[in-house]
Each structure stands twice: as structure tokens, then as C-alpha cells.
Motif scaffolding. Structure first.
Motif, PDB file in Angstrom:
ATOM      1  N   LYS A  96       0.851  -1.195   0.000  1.00  0.00           N
ATOM      2  CA  LYS A  96       0.000   0.000   0.000  1.00  0.00           C
ATOM      3  C   LYS A  96       0.883   1.240   0.000  1.00  0.00           C
ATOM      4  N   LEU A  97       1.437   1.530  -1.163  1.00  0.00           N
ATOM      5  CA  LEU A  97       2.342   2.671  -1.282  1.00  0.00           C
ATOM      6  C   LEU A  97       1.637   3.953  -1.687  1.00  0.00           C
ATOM      7  N   ASP A  98       0.367   3.838  -2.069  1.00  0.00           N
ATOM      8  CA  ASP A  98      -0.358   5.033  -2.484  1.00  0.00           C
ATOM      9  C   ASP A  98      -0.619   5.933  -1.288  1.00  0.00           C
ATOM     10  N   ILE A  99      -0.587   7.227  -1.525  1.00  0.00           N
ATOM     11  CA  ILE A  99      -0.795   8.225  -0.473  1.00  0.00           C
ATOM     12  C   ILE A  99      -2.205   8.776  -0.612  1.00  0.00           C
ATOM     13  N   SER A 100      -3.033   8.531   0.374  1.00  0.00           N
ATOM     14  CA  SER A 100      -4.419   8.980   0.345  1.00  0.00           C
ATOM     15  C   SER A 100      -4.491  10.498   0.480  1.00  0.00           C
ATOM     16  N   GLU A 134      -6.175  12.132   2.707  1.00  0.00           N
ATOM     17  CA  GLU A 134      -6.040  12.506   4.115  1.00  0.00           C
ATOM     18  C   GLU A 134      -4.570  12.578   4.525  1.00  0.00           C
ATOM     19  N   LEU A 135      -3.783  11.557   4.115  1.00  0.00           N
ATOM     20  CA  LEU A 135      -2.359  11.556   4.455  1.00  0.00           C
ATOM     21  C   LEU A 135      -1.633  12.687   3.748  1.00  0.00           C
ATOM     22  N   ARG A 136      -2.021  12.972   2.525  1.00  0.00           N
ATOM     23  CA  ARG A 136      -1.404  14.069   1.793  1.00  0.00           C
ATOM     24  C   ARG A 136      -1.632  15.407   2.512  1.00  0.00           C
ATOM     25  N   ARG A 137      -2.862  15.632   2.962  1.00  0.00           N
ATOM     26  CA  ARG A 137      -3.152  16.880   3.688  1.00  0.00           C
ATOM     27  C   ARG A 137      -2.396  16.936   5.008  1.00  0.00           C
ATOM     28  N   ALA A 138      -2.238  15.789   5.666  1.00  0.00           N
ATOM     29  CA  ALA A 138      -1.493  15.768   6.935  1.00  0.00           C
ATOM     30  C   ALA A 138      -0.017  16.101   6.707  1.00  0.00           C
ATOM     31  N   ILE A 139       0.569  15.571   5.627  1.00  0.00           N
ATOM     32  CA  ILE A 139       1.979  15.857   5.338  1.00  0.00           C
ATOM     33  C   ILE A 139       2.164  17.321   4.981  1.00  0.00           C
ATOM     34  N   VAL A 140       1.224  17.870   4.199  1.00  0.00           N
ATOM     35  CA  VAL A 140       1.314  19.279   3.823  1.00  0.00           C
ATOM     36  C   VAL A 140       1.166  20.171   5.057  1.00  0.00           C
ATOM     37  N   ALA A 141       0.341  19.727   6.018  1.00  0.00           N
ATOM     38  CA  ALA A 141       0.103  20.536   7.222  1.00  0.00           C
ATOM     39  C   ALA A 141       1.346  20.645   8.100  1.00  0.00           C
ATOM     40  N   ILE A 142       2.239  19.661   8.025  1.00  0.00           N
ATOM     41  CA  ILE A 142       3.448  19.705   8.865  1.00  0.00           C
ATOM     42  C   ILE A 142       4.633  20.264   8.092  1.00  0.00           C
ATOM     43  N   LYS A 143       4.367  20.961   7.001  1.00  0.00           N
ATOM     44  CA  LYS A 143       5.451  21.557   6.230  1.00  0.00           C
ATOM     45  C   LYS A 143       6.237  22.532   7.094  1.00  0.00           C
ATOM     46  N   GLY A 144       7.531  22.479   6.957  1.00  0.00           N
ATOM     47  CA  GLY A 144       8.415  23.253   7.824  1.00  0.00           C
ATOM     48  C   GLY A 144       9.079  22.388   8.869  1.00  0.00           C
ATOM     49  N   ASN A 145       8.585  21.159   9.037  1.00  0.00           N
ATOM     50  CA  ASN A 145       9.180  20.206   9.972  1.00  0.00           C
ATOM     51  C   ASN A 145       9.656  18.956   9.218  1.00  0.00           C
ATOM     52  N   TRP A 185       9.315   8.128  -5.070  1.00  0.00           N
ATOM     53  CA  TRP A 185       8.675   8.933  -6.112  1.00  0.00           C
ATOM     54  C   TRP A 185       7.397   9.577  -5.582  1.00  0.00           C
ATOM     55  N   ASN A 186       6.594   8.791  -4.870  1.00  0.00           N
ATOM     56  CA  ASN A 186       5.349   9.326  -4.318  1.00  0.00           C
ATOM     57  C   ASN A 186       5.612  10.388  -3.269  1.00  0.00           C
ATOM     58  N   LEU A 187       6.610  10.157  -2.413  1.00  0.00           N
ATOM     59  CA  LEU A 187       6.914  11.132  -1.368  1.00  0.00           C
ATOM     60  C   LEU A 187       7.534  12.397  -1.949  1.00  0.00           C
ATOM     61  N   GLY A 188       8.307  12.242  -3.014  1.00  0.00           N
ATOM     62  CA  GLY A 188       8.963  13.404  -3.609  1.00  0.00           C
ATOM     63  C   GLY A 188       7.991  14.418  -4.164  1.00  0.00           C
ATOM     64  N   LYS A 189       6.788  13.992  -4.499  1.00  0.00           N
ATOM     65  CA  LYS A 189       5.788  14.922  -5.023  1.00  0.00           C
ATOM     66  C   LYS A 189       5.106  15.722  -3.912  1.00  0.00           C
ATOM     67  N   ILE A 190       5.306  15.299  -2.653  1.00  0.00           N
ATOM     68  CA  ILE A 190       4.655  15.979  -1.532  1.00  0.00           C
ATOM     69  C   ILE A 190       5.680  16.676  -0.638  1.00  0.00           C
ATOM     70  N   ILE A 191       6.735  15.953  -0.271  1.00  0.00           N
ATOM     71  CA  ILE A 191       7.778  16.516   0.593  1.00  0.00           C
ATOM     72  C   ILE A 191       8.800  17.201  -0.302  1.00  0.00           C
ATOM     73  N   ASP A 192       8.680  18.500  -0.427  1.00  0.00           N
ATOM     74  CA  ASP A 192       9.515  19.282  -1.345  1.00  0.00           C
ATOM     75  C   ASP A 192      10.720  19.839  -0.606  1.00  0.00           C
ATOM     76  N   THR A 193      11.717  18.985  -0.365  1.00  0.00           N
ATOM     77  CA  THR A 193      12.939  19.409   0.307  1.00  0.00           C
ATOM     78  C   THR A 193      14.138  18.828  -0.434  1.00  0.00           C
ATOM     79  N   PRO A 194      15.285  19.509  -0.388  1.00  0.00           N
ATOM     80  CA  PRO A 194      16.486  18.960  -1.046  1.00  0.00           C
ATOM     81  C   PRO A 194      17.020  17.723  -0.340  1.00  0.00           C
ATOM     82  N   GLU A 195      16.764  17.608   0.975  1.00  0.00           N
ATOM     83  CA  GLU A 195      17.234  16.450   1.711  1.00  0.00           C
ATOM     84  C   GLU A 195      16.257  15.286   1.551  1.00  0.00           C
TER      85      GLU A 195
END
Length: 287
Positions: free
Chosen positions: A15-19, A21-32, A60-70
Motif C-alpha cells: 500500500k504505497l499510495d498516499i491517500s 487525508e495523508l497528503r493533507r497531513a503531510i502538507v500541514a506539517i510543512k516546515g518540519n 517517487w510518491n513522497l517526492g511529489k509531496i515533501i519538497d525538500t532537497p534532503e
């Protein structure tokens, strides 16, 4: 998210797909993003070539949401007590599990470092904001054309960032998002901003250049330790001890390799009513 020490994202190889709800949660913690650690569970269910493809798809899936060089740290393994389905990567799984548990065990020690890092980050951000506000105020006319001048300044925020960073010796990475700041400043009157307080800025520089390094020097030993002890919680083995080969932790290995003390269980056994040969019936044993 600003107050936690670590953020764990748990994924299953099936289950590698990002729902949404999870996408919104990851975006909400941007900066951390530096606190995010990814766990890829049940990795033993696939072979090595399949695992490589699964890992690539996850990144690949995470790279589209977590936009960081690290790149976020990903722990690959099978985090339960069942035998491995494919054990060709046993050493990798045990090493990853060992590192994850060690990281969790060191969280109390790294709390002081995190708090200092957050304080330094906030202080540098406050310093940058002070210089930006002072620059905008100094560029405003005294009488006429204030609204027009304010619109021109807002349109040139990226160029203003570069000019302030060059003149004050600041890093552009400390500056806020120009779009976000543009929205915040649109409702303000630059002419009413207060003048820069030189004494407060001097005190801020003193804290960043002198006080903070002194505090950081007090915790190098804590931050430099990389192996978790077995006695971290009230003198007892930590639940997040490092694991050894075959998935056994140091505490588990010490327990199972030591002969049991019969006297510890004698009273409980005598209460079951053994016969003259020291045996009990099967029915009694089941109960």
C-alpha cells in the motif's frame, strides 16, 4: 508538529499510495520536514529486485509531496516477531531496525539539541523580519504616493531579500516565503512601522554569536552518542534497545541465555498440588 522530536510515516509494501487525508497531513506539517522518518514495513514479503522497485516507487510518491532537497530517512524492514518470508536481506533489515530503535531511544537526549535549534531558528527569523520591516519603512515617502510606493515594494520582495542579505551578511535561507509575506504585508501600512531598535538587535546578535555557542558546548557528549544503552528508563532496559543478529536485543539475549531460577516459581508450583513425583495433571496444567 513544531513540538515533537520525530514524525514517523508508516507504509506497507502493498500500500504505497498516499491517500488524500495523508497528503493533507503531510502538507500541514510543512516546515518540519527534517523530523520526518519513513518506515517501510513488511519488506521481507518481496525479493531484492522487487524491494528495489517498491523503494523507488515510495520515494517517487513522497517526492511529489515533501519538497525538500534532503531525502527523508527510510527504514526498511519487517517490524514484528514473525519469521522473515524472504531472508536474503536479513542483515539489512536487522541493521535498519537497530538504527530505528536507537534513534527512538536517543530522543530524550536530543530534546535539548532540538529546543536550542528551534530557538536559534526563531531568533534568526526574527532578525530577518526586523531588517525587512526597517527596509520597507525607510523606503516609504513622507507625504504623497505612499500606496503606490507600497505596491512597488511588495512586487520587488525577492530583490529586496537579496539586497538585505548582501548588505547585512544574512543567508537567504533564513528569509520567509515571499508570497506568504506578500499576503501578510498587503493589509499593513508601511509608514506606520516602528523604527529598528539598535539595542535589541545588538542583544539578539549577542545571543546568536556568544550565548548560543556556550549552551551548545554543554551538550556535545549527549549529541555525539550513537549507541543506545540498555538502562535508560528508571534503571531498566529501554523498550527501544538496540537489536543484534537474528532480531534479538541485548536484553532478550541476556534473558534467554541465562538458566531459569527454579526457586522463583516454587511457591506457585506447589500451590498447584503436585504428586509425590513432583508432577501435576494435564488438566491442572491447562488451567
Amino acid at each position: 508538529a513544531d513540538r515533537v522530536d520525530i514524525i514517523l510515516l508508516l507504509f506497507d509494501i502493498a500500500k504505497l499510495d498516499i491517500s488524500d487525508e495523508l497528503r493533507r497531513a503531510i502538507v500541514a506539517i510543512k516546515g518540519n520536514d527534517s523530523k520526518i522518518h519513513v518506515v517501510l514495513n513488511k519488506a521481507d514479503a518481496c525479493t531484492t529486485p522487487q524491494l528495489m522497485r517498491v523503494y523507488g516507487a515510495l520515494m517517487w510518491n513522497l517526492g511529489k509531496i515533501i519538497d525538500t532537497p534532503e531525502v527523508s530517512r527510510v527504514y526498511i524492514g519487517s517490524f514484528w516477531e514473525q519469521p522473515l518470508v524472504h531472508d536474503e536481506q536479513r542483515k539489512l533489515f536487522e541493521s535498519e531496525q537497530n538504527e530505528l530503535f536507537t534513534t527512538l531511544a536517543q530522543l530524550p537526549r536530543s530534546a535539548a539539541v532540538r529546543k536550542l535549534s528551534d530557538l536559534i531558528k526563531r531568533a534568526r527569523l526574527a532578525k530577518v523580519h526586523a531588517y525587512i520591516i526597517d527596509y520597507l519603512k525607510r523606503k516609504m515617502p513622507y507625504m504623497f504616493g505612499q500606496k503606490k510606493r507600497q505596491r512597488e515594494l511588495l512586487a520587488k520582495l525577492p530583490q529586496i531579500y537579496e539586497e538585505i542579505a548582501r548588505d547585512k551578511g544574512l543567508a537567504l535561507g533564513d528569509f520567509p516565503d515571499p508570497k506568504l509575506l506578500h499576503d501578510k504585508l498587503s493589509a499593513c501600512n508601511f509608514a506606520k512601522f516602528k523604527k529598528l531598535n539598535a539595542k535589541k538587535m545588538q542583544a539578539l546578535d549577542q545571543m546568536l554569536s556568544v550565548d548560543m555557542p556556550k549552551l551548545i558546548e554543554l551538550i556535545p557528549v549527549e549529541a555525539g552518542r550513537r549507541v543506545a544503552d540498555l538502562s535508560q528508563v528508571a534503571g531498566k532496559p529501554s523498550p527501544f534497545v538496540t537489536v543484534g543478529l537474528d532480531g534479538e536485543s541485548g536484553a532478550q539475549r541476556e534473558w534467554w541465555h541465562r538458566p531459569p531460577d527454579v526457586e522463583m516459581f516454587r511457591d506457585e508450583f506447589d500451590a498447584l498440588g503436585p504428586d509425590a513425583e513432583g508432577k501435576i495433571s494435564g488438566q491442572t496444567a491447562k488451567q
